[in-house]
Design a protein around this motif. Sequence first.
Motif, short mmCIF file in Angstrom:
data_model
loop_
_atom_site.label_atom_id
_atom_site.label_comp_id
_atom_site.label_asym_id
_atom_site.label_seq_id
_atom_site.Cartn_x
_atom_site.Cartn_y
_atom_site.Cartn_z
N PRO A 47 0.81 -1.22 0.00
CA PRO A 47 0.00 0.00 0.00
C PRO A 47 0.85 1.28 0.00
N ALA A 48 2.08 1.18 0.48
CA ALA A 48 2.96 2.35 0.52
C ALA A 48 3.55 2.69 -0.84
N THR A 49 3.62 1.71 -1.73
CA THR A 49 4.32 1.92 -3.00
C THR A 49 3.43 1.82 -4.22
N ARG A 50 2.17 1.41 -4.03
CA ARG A 50 1.25 1.29 -5.16
C ARG A 50 -0.12 1.85 -4.78
N LYS A 51 -0.92 2.18 -5.77
CA LYS A 51 -2.28 2.64 -5.54
C LYS A 51 -3.25 1.60 -6.09
N PHE A 52 -4.27 1.27 -5.27
CA PHE A 52 -5.24 0.26 -5.67
C PHE A 52 -6.65 0.79 -5.50
N SER A 53 -7.60 -0.04 -5.88
CA SER A 53 -9.01 0.35 -5.77
C SER A 53 -9.57 0.07 -4.39
N TYR A 54 -8.73 -0.37 -3.45
CA TYR A 54 -9.19 -0.63 -2.09
C TYR A 54 -8.26 0.05 -1.10
N ASP A 55 -8.74 0.17 0.12
CA ASP A 55 -7.98 0.80 1.20
C ASP A 55 -7.54 -0.29 2.17
N ALA A 56 -6.24 -0.41 2.39
CA ALA A 56 -5.71 -1.49 3.23
C ALA A 56 -6.11 -1.36 4.69
N VAL A 57 -6.62 -0.19 5.09
CA VAL A 57 -7.10 0.00 6.46
C VAL A 57 -8.62 -0.06 6.52
N LYS A 58 -9.29 0.77 5.72
CA LYS A 58 -10.74 0.92 5.82
C LYS A 58 -11.52 -0.30 5.33
N ASP A 59 -10.94 -1.07 4.41
CA ASP A 59 -11.66 -2.19 3.82
C ASP A 59 -11.43 -3.52 4.53
N PHE A 60 -10.77 -3.48 5.69
CA PHE A 60 -10.48 -4.71 6.43
C PHE A 60 -10.74 -4.52 7.92
N THR A 61 -11.02 -5.64 8.59
CA THR A 61 -11.15 -5.65 10.04
C THR A 61 -9.95 -6.39 10.63
N PRO A 62 -9.12 -5.73 11.43
CA PRO A 62 -8.00 -6.44 12.05
C PRO A 62 -8.49 -7.41 13.12
N ILE A 63 -7.94 -8.60 13.13
CA ILE A 63 -8.29 -9.60 14.14
C ILE A 63 -7.15 -9.78 15.13
N GLY A 64 -5.95 -10.03 14.62
CA GLY A 64 -4.83 -10.14 15.54
C GLY A 64 -3.52 -10.44 14.84
N MET A 65 -2.43 -10.01 15.44
CA MET A 65 -1.10 -10.37 14.95
C MET A 65 -0.84 -11.84 15.26
N VAL B 20 -6.87 -10.92 9.24
CA VAL B 20 -7.83 -9.84 9.01
C VAL B 20 -9.07 -10.44 8.37
N GLY B 21 -10.14 -9.66 8.38
CA GLY B 21 -11.37 -10.05 7.69
C GLY B 21 -11.89 -8.87 6.91
N PRO B 22 -13.03 -9.01 6.24
CA PRO B 22 -13.62 -7.88 5.55
C PRO B 22 -14.00 -6.78 6.55
N ALA B 23 -14.20 -5.58 6.06
CA ALA B 23 -14.61 -4.47 6.93
C ALA B 23 -15.94 -4.80 7.62
N ASN B 24 -16.10 -4.23 8.80
CA ASN B 24 -17.38 -4.31 9.54
C ASN B 24 -17.74 -5.70 10.05
N LEU B 25 -16.75 -6.52 10.37
CA LEU B 25 -17.06 -7.78 11.05
C LEU B 25 -17.70 -7.48 12.40
N PRO B 26 -18.73 -8.21 12.80
CA PRO B 26 -19.35 -7.97 14.10
C PRO B 26 -18.34 -8.08 15.24
N ALA B 27 -18.46 -7.17 16.20
CA ALA B 27 -17.48 -7.08 17.28
C ALA B 27 -17.37 -8.36 18.09
N ASP B 28 -18.50 -9.05 18.30
CA ASP B 28 -18.44 -10.27 19.11
C ASP B 28 -17.72 -11.40 18.38
N ILE B 29 -17.85 -11.44 17.04
CA ILE B 29 -17.13 -12.44 16.26
C ILE B 29 -15.64 -12.12 16.26
N VAL B 30 -15.28 -10.85 16.12
CA VAL B 30 -13.87 -10.44 16.17
C VAL B 30 -13.27 -10.82 17.52
#
Length: 322
Positions: free
Chosen positions: A100-118, A253-263
Amino acid sequence: MKRRHLLVAAPAAIALPRLALSQAYPSKPIRYIVPVAAGGGNDMIARVVTERWGKLLGQSFVVDNQSGGGGVVACQATMRAPADGYTLMQGYVATHGTTPATRKFSYDAVKDFTPIGMIGATPNVLAIHAGVPAKNVAEFIDYVKRNPGKVSYGSAGAGSLTHMTMELFKQETGAFMLHIPYRGIAPAINDLLGGQTQAMFPGLAAALPHLRSGRMRALAVTGKQRNAQLKDIPTMEEAGFKGFDAMQWYGSVGPANLPADIVRRLNETQVAVLKAPDLAEKLAGEAVEPWPMSPEQFGQYIRSEIERWSALAKARKIQLDE
């Protein structure tokens, strides 16, 4: 009165199926997209972790390898999936850091995903050809500056972590080295061993066999502390580069807006897997150290990675859009 009662009760009735669904989660196998071809270290980590993770959740994970475009294919498939917890992805430093730092895409690496855990991370190692007359970082910098235009370094490809880490090193030292990008880490290492290039910043797992054979010399490792497999090799910070860090990391990670209890359920079970006493042994083959985080911590880590690699790409004029 009856009509009023029905109107009041309707929202609760609508919410009940959603609540029941989340409480029953997971009720079927979970698709786990891995953004590389089967057989490599990234894939191995995914299979080791999901096998144990599935046992805790009571459902199996189905690993789906989708390589291509530096992770773009996998990212697009993940972001377009329903936000129900049944499609997840193994994000890593390329998909949610350097790419994401070196290319531009049609998606946002932050907004379009739900972080689950390292999941975990492994350091990179500043490695040089055995014939280069330098025993430490300072001597190597001196050698490069005394041989302007004669030292080249290899990477796993333009925009890869191996490329960006060496560009960070060049920025910090003011030393010039010619970049030779390869299609993957293996050919880059082969040319270093053969003396066609003189230096690189490979991941530790890929470098270890050659460091142990003596055909490649380690000068320093990234990370905040020395690595157990290279106890005599200093960190870049110990070598005088305060704050110098670059890690090959993996997380879910998962898609954006995963339900909080599932995350929360996914994160709690993943953390339990990572804390199992014998997991470190399983990941040692890739020199990966388990690194559990909460979803919030992992989300902040992703944002910080994109920010710092974007700043470096701008400073070094690295833009890979076609």
